[in-house]
Design a protein around this motif. Sequence first.
Motif, mmCIF file in Angstrom:
data_model
loop_
_atom_site.group_PDB
_atom_site.id
_atom_site.type_symbol
_atom_site.label_atom_id
_atom_site.label_comp_id
_atom_site.label_asym_id
_atom_site.label_seq_id
_atom_site.Cartn_x
_atom_site.Cartn_y
_atom_site.Cartn_z
ATOM 1 N N LEU A 114 11.681 -7.205 -1.436
ATOM 2 C CA LEU A 114 10.903 -6.427 -0.482
ATOM 3 C C LEU A 114 10.407 -7.296 0.665
ATOM 4 O O LEU A 114 10.158 -8.492 0.498
ATOM 5 N N VAL A 115 10.284 -6.668 1.826
ATOM 6 C CA VAL A 115 9.788 -7.354 3.021
ATOM 7 C C VAL A 115 8.442 -6.737 3.394
ATOM 8 O O VAL A 115 8.331 -5.512 3.551
ATOM 9 N N GLY A 116 7.419 -7.576 3.556
ATOM 10 C CA GLY A 116 6.108 -7.072 3.951
ATOM 11 C C GLY A 116 5.373 -6.400 2.806
ATOM 12 O O GLY A 116 5.809 -6.375 1.650
ATOM 13 N N THR A 117 4.242 -5.798 3.159
ATOM 14 C CA THR A 117 3.379 -5.129 2.179
ATOM 15 C C THR A 117 3.482 -3.623 2.346
ATOM 16 O O THR A 117 3.420 -3.126 3.477
ATOM 17 N N PRO A 118 3.664 -2.883 1.274
ATOM 18 C CA PRO A 118 3.743 -1.421 1.409
ATOM 19 C C PRO A 118 2.439 -0.849 1.950
ATOM 20 O O PRO A 118 1.348 -1.279 1.563
ATOM 21 N N ALA A 132 5.576 3.466 2.622
ATOM 22 C CA ALA A 132 6.823 2.880 3.118
ATOM 23 C C ALA A 132 7.078 1.536 2.452
ATOM 24 O O ALA A 132 6.241 0.630 2.526
ATOM 25 N N PHE A 133 8.230 1.421 1.799
ATOM 26 C CA PHE A 133 8.692 0.151 1.248
ATOM 27 C C PHE A 133 9.904 -0.300 2.060
ATOM 28 O O PHE A 133 10.771 0.522 2.402
ATOM 29 N N SER A 134 9.971 -1.583 2.359
ATOM 30 C CA SER A 134 11.073 -2.107 3.164
ATOM 31 C C SER A 134 11.886 -3.094 2.339
ATOM 32 O O SER A 134 11.415 -4.197 2.015
ATOM 33 N N GLY A 490 3.429 -2.167 9.154
ATOM 34 C CA GLY A 490 2.869 -0.847 8.900
ATOM 35 C C GLY A 490 3.943 0.178 8.655
ATOM 36 O O GLY A 490 5.130 -0.079 8.806
ATOM 37 N N ALA A 491 3.519 1.339 8.275
ATOM 38 C CA ALA A 491 4.465 2.419 8.013
ATOM 39 C C ALA A 491 4.925 3.029 9.316
ATOM 40 O O ALA A 491 4.303 2.854 10.358
#
Length: 734
Positions: A114-118, A132-134, A490-491
């Motif tokens: 995963l990239v970043g924080t949900p 949002a999960f990336s 962010g989302a």
Amino acid sequence: MLSNRPVVRSVLVAVVLLVWLGIASAGGMAQGKLSQVQTNDAAAFLPSSAESTRAAVASKGFVDTQTLPALVVLQPADGSDVTPDQVAAVERWAQDVPGTALPAGSSGTWEDYLVGTPAVVPSEDGEALLVAFSLDADKADGLVGADERVSSAFVTTLRDSLSDDLGATATAAGDAGLQAWVTGPAGFVADLVTAFGGIDGVLLLVALGAVLLILVIVYRSPFLPFLVIFTAVFALCLAGLVVYQLALHDILTLNGQAQGILSILVVGASVDYALLLVARYREELRHVEHPAAAMGRAWRACLEPIAASAGTVVAGVLCLLLSDLSSNRSLGPVAAIGIASAFLAVLTLLPALLLVGGRRSRAFFWPRAPHAVPDDAGASRAAVPDGVWGRLAAFVGRRARTVWVVTALVLCGCAALLPMLDARGTSQADVFLTPVDAVAGEEVLSAHFPAGGVQPVVVVVDEADADAVADAVGAVDGVASVAPYTGAQGAPGAPTDAPAKVVDGRVRLDVTTDAPSDSQEAVATVDGIRDAAHEVAPDALVGGAAAEQLDTQRASERDLKVIVPVVLLVIGVILMLLLRSVMAAVLLLVANVLSFAAALGVSALVFTHVFGFPGADPVVPLYAFVFLVALGVDYSIFLMTRVREESLRLGTRPGVVRGLAVTGGVITSAGIVLATTFAALGVIPLLFLAQIAFIVAFGVLLDTLVVRSLLVPALVHELDHRTWWPSRLGRRTP
């Protein structure tokens, strides 16, 4: 092919069987792994010259890591506003997801992918939440656990976790009172992979089971059908082995559609060629005593039509190499490998299987084993056989002009329905024929959040032109908002006051559309965005998911205009060389093009008014044309090679009557088998495959029962010896 020495012949049969057992052993494992080397990302199929591809390359400088979004949308089951307790529960769940262990067989957690924080974002109406999960896009196509795609495994993890921790699914709310769906690009990819998952098992079982039933009816023997099925399965193993190695080493691109078509094409072609060989073998067993001698004669007689048939299909599908889309370009070699595998199996493995019993090999035809009978001065080879096909052939001979005129008018009437086919493209949600989580989730997402914010249209432009382009694009119908990309986490849709990110003097504008990015409405909006952006800044690049879909559709339309004439030219040349006649080649080509148009016209009527399909992808007519024309010509080749053989002895008009009578049963059986195998594609619940299944299955039956049985023989009978112009046979007087 076969030696006259019994010992040498036995050794040859044993060697052939051993070689094919080795191929089946390696190929069976490769066939089961084909899904692991699939690529189903449409963006990867576009040429480097496409504007969306160039925009994607330019956009890479704005982000450290390319991502694949997985979106979770939740809403209260009772339709009320989201409560603070529900928001808190979802936030706790989202924070725990990255630390979830990977599927069994892999070490680590999802945090590695995963990239970043949900981020948890409430909707403006307060009735839904978006998480949002990336996923790291470079890792999303990798394998975890039991050889499962990372993107699919992660979506499965999200859905299981939502159910287990929150009790939230599409149909259940649990203690939190929330329903949940996993959608977005990762959700659609996962559901697409699940749909294609039936290719390895269900599709083959349905196709082989249906074919086996037809063969039992045709042969009325408990043994012969299994020999033919074994041949088809071994051919599929060979094709799977070759395609797997090529896809594994990135020599070709394999997607789920191509894999499904490969399986069907190999089974159908193998059984078709086998029917022709076995029919001629049975015929020769009535003229010679030893099965090996009968097989030798049958093999030599069938080599030319089967080779011509295989060569025609191979040449036709290889024309797909001219496509701008790598998915189409790769389907050409994939299908060619399948046809070549069927050709090799039928002309090597099947004869070996049929002769494994030596002098007792006739037993495979039990309880209707043919026995050698003395020829009556060649009369048996000149007489028209009794039965349905003998009577039909005689009717065509007596009423040739009436038959071809009426048949042609009926086909033209069906072809007149062709304008009803809407092949301008469909949305990604329309691809699925059964309810799936990603589609339902997108509907909920669109109801509460900016639909196009999930995957915005991307405009890369010089910093000096950014404001003017933003104003021009913002005025386009269907555009909800335009904002510069800042790089803030962010989302989608989350507000930010950070300044625009500048890379090499260029900025990226994110354009949110009113319609979801995978819809045809968004595609139409992209067309307007490009016109507006290019008018202000000719060097601006417009990309994103909707732009990729637009470029794919335009590439497909271009392919149809370029590839169709080339296919006709290539097949026409092959027919001229095979039949040694320009007139016969033109006749067959025109007849089969008319048959294709009729099949597509009837299909358009059925799709619109019976099945209620929303439309078709532009690639559907292209695939249908390549397969129908190439495969449809096959049956005319089988007929006309026999007609030419008979015409050399009897003359054209008696030759076409006898040729139709003796080949009618086997060619009709072959057509029914091929139509059945292609119809089996309908078990995969995807719009594209269902449409291809219907068009090709119906078209093959039309070719077999109408074009080859009525139109072509009647025209040949009408033209008489002129059919063979300009060959020597064409100069014979009637």
